[in-house]
Design a protein around this motif. Structure first.
Motif, short mmCIF file in Angstrom:
data_model
loop_
_atom_site.label_atom_id
_atom_site.label_comp_id
_atom_site.label_asym_id
_atom_site.label_seq_id
_atom_site.Cartn_x
_atom_site.Cartn_y
_atom_site.Cartn_z
N SER A 1 0.77 -0.86 0.10
CA SER A 1 -0.50 -0.12 -0.15
C SER A 1 0.82 1.22 0.66
CB SER A 1 -1.16 -0.18 1.46
OG SER A 1 -0.98 -1.44 1.20
N LEU B 1 -4.36 7.73 1.49
CA LEU B 1 -5.38 7.56 1.50
C LEU B 1 -6.07 9.72 1.84
CD1 LEU B 1 -8.21 7.08 0.38
CD2 LEU B 1 -9.16 5.76 2.07
N ALA C 1 -11.90 9.37 -7.21
CA ALA C 1 -11.00 9.27 -5.87
C ALA C 1 -9.74 10.33 -7.05
CB ALA C 1 -10.48 7.70 -5.87
N LEU D 1 -9.68 0.81 -4.32
CA LEU D 1 -8.98 1.20 -3.25
C LEU D 1 -8.95 0.29 -2.48
CD1 LEU D 1 -10.05 4.73 -2.99
CD2 LEU D 1 -7.87 4.01 -4.55
N SER E 1 -12.23 -2.64 0.65
CA SER E 1 -12.01 -2.26 -0.32
C SER E 1 -13.43 -1.24 -1.20
CB SER E 1 -11.80 -3.17 -0.97
OG SER E 1 -12.16 -3.29 -2.24
N VAL F 1 -2.95 3.12 0.95
CA VAL F 1 -3.81 2.86 0.52
C VAL F 1 -3.48 1.69 -0.75
CG1 VAL F 1 -4.66 4.64 -1.24
CG2 VAL F 1 -6.07 2.78 -0.89
N VAL G 1 -4.09 0.85 -4.67
CA VAL G 1 -4.79 1.28 -5.95
C VAL G 1 -4.13 0.47 -6.94
CG1 VAL G 1 -5.63 3.39 -6.98
CG2 VAL G 1 -4.28 3.97 -5.24
#
Ligand SMILES: Nc1nc2c(c(=O)[nH]1)N[C@H]1C(S)=C(S)[C@@H](COP(=O)(O)OP(=O)(O)OC[C@H]3O[C@@H](n4cnc5c(=O)[nH]c(N)nc54)[C@H](O)[C@@H]3O)O[C@H]1N2
Ligand SMILES: Nc1nc2c(c(=O)[nH]1)N[C@H]1C(S)=C(S)[C@@H](COP(=O)(O)OP(=O)(O)OC[C@H]3O[C@@H](n4cnc5c(=O)[nH]c(N)nc54)[C@H](O)[C@@H]3O)O[C@H]1N2
Ligand code: SF4
Ligand SMILES: [Mo]
Length: 700
Positions: A576, A580, A610, A630, A636, A686, A688
């Motif tokens: 990650s 975020l 986002a 995400l 998620s 996070v 992505v």
């Protein structure tokens, strides 16, 4: 009917409005009544009065599991008898109450009294814990008092420099941008934000500075700004000697934060840090400047170190000699309509009216006298701790919610859902069927702004009148009727449904406290007096500015608390690699329960998205509008990308105003600031990825 002078229902700016009658029942037209005008939310607020799915009768869940209409008496009888039996079996604390910073002072006061006196439970807290609790904790420990702005908002207008740390007022309080003009003209607007927010964008034309720091690093940045001020001899040494308890501690706690070290942590160039410190210092009174302000918003505060970050901001303000000086200071920009008053009159787990401590024997004795009771519960759990305890073996079995849409706005929603589902009784009082109301066993329909009288306290500590312009629809009553109706059935007297009577009692209850309202009357407010608390007697003019003659601490000096930087709790890792970050859009308010129902606002921002940097989008091989997934340690979601250079390449921004599968709080971290109980809404790691699914917001 003639026009009625009142205030906008939404944010803490509480813009003045007049409401004008129109032909449609229950509807009004709004016009600005103050100098600043209104934002789009304020203009469209009347739509919420007549939304098609407005709650108009109490609802109760039937045997088939559906919410069906019922009468007030049936609903109140049912809730009272369930409360009685749960308390008989599990004890008083088996029932919890959750309040909101949008409630009037009268409602908030009645809620706290209802919890302590009628339910006799310690379990009461409110959504202000999600909002400004870190700033409240920091100002209480430094200054001995917590009033968001200890000066009128208009004081900002004359400043030569304003440092905004994690506040995007251009979207969250648009009319207040006018107060930045002086600083902008002087090239003194300094904005710390990992995004080029609308507010950060204001620095571009005016020679201001956008410090685009890595999320969660404000503390390091502010320590470095303070370091520069002290090392370059820019501090107000006379002020430090006279008005601050331990100037040496201030120096020691920032000594190791030279700008090059802070640059490595924050990503802000050392030269920019030095330049910002000098601009701010030049505006300070000690250097003959026009005045300087340091203001914090949720971007700085909603972290597991939020209290310490605000403390660092206060320490910087002290180094420059700002607090208590005319035209300078530190302030927290309170958010909710009554975020200020809502935190003064006893909705908070550790607090009694008048901003008194529930652990203080003298405060307890005072309230027992006012309320005519022999005992009071002690302090309860803070909001997230309270939510996490629901339905647990020792935790509450019933919850009453007034003025919060927890199922959208609380952190780590999977856990919130599980805890709410484990309750034996959930009662939600609201104006619309919010996500949380739809889960309840009983729903009470209540009045909103234009349908009720009361008072609200703005972000500057000014008490304002809310006035009735239209009759509420159907069977709608005030929250006060829920408290009074249940109290009566539980054998408690002294709960009025008349807000004017409740305010009279609030005056007595707050008398002698830090937030003393005893000198405020509705008559004074109706006569147009501008009253900032404390107002200790009816002949008192109110207190627009605090700290001119000292701080309300035992020795009258501000307290320095040494603080140091630490990383966000759920920090970046190989899987990650991005942060975020969550926050707000101009068009929507909070959980969106109100604004998503306003057609003009819903059309302008219909769905979650986002914000991603083009470099991230290129790595994922996706374009604008394409779906991304995400994923954080908690959940998620799939949502469309908005590709923009406005965010840092290591940051993803998602607004939190949307519900169900569009709720970003599925992903946020419920780790808490140890001092304030604030959850870390603003930053977590996070992952992505490009999503193969269509954009339906599928969560897994
Ligand atoms: N339109 C609108 N206005 C509102 C509200 C609303 O919901 N909608 N709500 C009201 C309420 S209750 C509140 S509390 C206020 C909130 O008002 P603000 O504090 O202005 O709102 P946010 O968007 O939550 O956060 C501000 C900024 O913090 C930035 N940020 C995120 N992480 C960090 C970080 O680690 N450091 C720094 N320095 N910045 C960071 C975000 O990019 C964002 O631009 O607004 C009030 N006004
Ligand atoms: N990820 C993320 N999450 C956040 C934040 C963030 O920045 N990021 N910000 C946090 C902040 S600062 C805040 S303030 C919270 C706010 O989030 P919430 O606590 O959910 O606040 P609102 O959406 O304002 O919810 C108020 C509810 O009360 C109803 N209501 C309005 N007036 C009344 C009334 O008089 N009585 C009753 N009983 N109900 C009424 C409204 O219809 C609405 O359903 O969200 C927090 N959550
Ligand atoms: S700035 Fe706040 S109080 Fe003013 S109109 Fe907009 S939402 Fe309402
Ligand atoms: Mo807030």
């Amino acid at each position: 009917m003639s026009s009625v002078l009142t205030h906008c229902p939404y944010c803490a700016l509480q813009c003045a409005t007049t409401l004008h009658p129109v032909a449609r029942p229950g509807a009004v037209e709004v016009r600005p009544a103050g100098r600043g005008g209104l934002c789009r939310k304020g203009w469209t607020a009347p739509d919420v009065l007549t939304v098609p799915d407005r709650l108009t009768t109490p609802l109760i869940r039937n045997a088939a599991g559906e919410l069906v209409e019922t009468s007030w008496d049936t609903a109140l009888d049912f809730v009272a008898s369930r409360i009685q039996s749960l308390q008989d079996t599990h004890g008083r604390d088996a029932v919890a109450v959750f309040g909101g910073g949008g409630l009037t002072n009268e409602k908030a006061y009645a809620l706290g009294k209802f919890a302590r006196v009628a339910l006799k439970t310690a379990n009461v807290d409110y959504n202000g814990r999600f909002c400004m609790s870190s700033a409240a904790a920091a100002t209480n420990r430094a200054f001995g008092i917590d009033r968001g702005l200890p000066f009128p908002l208009a004081d900002l207008g004359g400043a030569g420099a304003i440092l905004l740390v994690g506040s995007n007022i251009a979207e969250t309080m648009p009319p207040a941008v006018a107060q930045l003009q002086g600083a902008r003209d002087a090239g003194g607007l300094l904005v710390v934000d990992p995004r080029l927010s609308a507010t950060a964008g204001l620095t571009a034309d005016d020679g201001g500075i956008h410090l685009q720091a890595t999320p969660g690093t404000d503390l390091a940045l502010v320590l470095a700004l303070t370091h520069v001020v002290l090392q370059e001899g820019l501090a107000d040494t006379a002020y430090l000697a006279e008005r601050v308890d331990d100037p040496d501690l201030l120096i020691r706690s920032t000594a190791s934060w030279w700008p090059e070290r802070a640059e490595r942590v924050t990503g802000v160039p050392a030269a920019t840090i030095r330049r910002a410190a000098r601009v701010l210092a030049a505006a300070a009174p000690v250097h003959g400047g026009a005045g300087a302000f340091i203001l914090t918003g949720r971007g700085a505060e909603q972290h597991s170190k939020g209290t310490d970050t605000v403390t660092a901001c206060i320490n910087l303000a002290l180094a420059l000699g700002l607090p208590g000086r005319l035209g300078s200071g530190y302030g927290c920009i309170t958010g909710q309509g009554n975020g200020q008053g809502g935190r003064e009159h006893g909705q908070k787990a550790d607090q009694l009216p008048g901003y008194r401590s529930i652990s203080d024997p003298a405060a307890r004795a005072h309230l027992m006298r006012v309320w005519g009771v022999e005992d009071l519960p002690g302090p309860g759990k803070s909001a997230v701790e309270l939510i996490n305890s629901l339905g647990q073996p020792d935790g509450p079995k019933a919850l009453m919610v007034h003025g919060s849409n927890l199922l959208v706005s609380a952190p780590n929603l999977a856990s919130v859902r599980e805890r709410l589902a484990s309750l034996e009784l959930l009662v939600v009082t609201d104006v619309v069927p919010s996500e949380t109301a739809l889960l309840a066993d009983v729903v009470f329909p209540v009045t909103q702004w234009a349908e009720e009288d009361g008072t609200m306290t703005s972000l500057e500590g000014r008490v304002l009148r809310r006035r009735t312009a239209v009759a509420p629809p159907g069977e709608v009553r005030s929250d006060l009727a829920v408290f009074a109706g249940l109290a009566e059935r539980l054998g408690s007297k002294g709960f009025s449904t008349d807000p004017a009577e409740v305010f009279e009692e609030l005056r007595r209850a707050s008398a002698g406290g830090r937030a003393d309202y005893s000198g405020i009357t509705w008559e004074r407010l109706d006569a147009g007096e501008e009253l900032f608390w404390p107002v200790p007697h009816e002949g008192h003019p109110g207190t627009p500015r605090l700290f001119a003659d000292g701080f309300p601490t035992p020795d009258g000096r501000a307290r320095v608390v040494a603080v140091d930087h630490r990383p966000v709790a759920d920090d970046l890792n190989a899987e990650s690699p991005l942060y975020l970050v969550t926050g707000r859009l101009l068009q929507h308010y909070q959980s969106g329960a109100q604004t998503r129902r306003v057609p003009e606002l819903a059309e302008a921002e219909p769905e979650v998205f986002a914000e991603l940097h083009p470099r991230v989008a290129a790595q994922l091989g996706i374009g604008d509008g394409r779906p991304v997934r995400l994923r954080t340690a908690r959940g998620s979601m799939v949502l469309p990308a908005r590709v923009t250079t406005d965010v840092r390449p290591d940051t993803v921004f998602v607004p939190f105003h949307f519900g169900g599968v569009e709720a970003v709080n599925e992903l946020t971290n419920d780790v808490l600031d140890p001092v304030s109980g604030m959850p870390e809404f603003k930053a977590c790691a996070v992952e992505v990825t490009a999503a193969v699914l269509p954009v339906t917001g599928v969560s897994a």
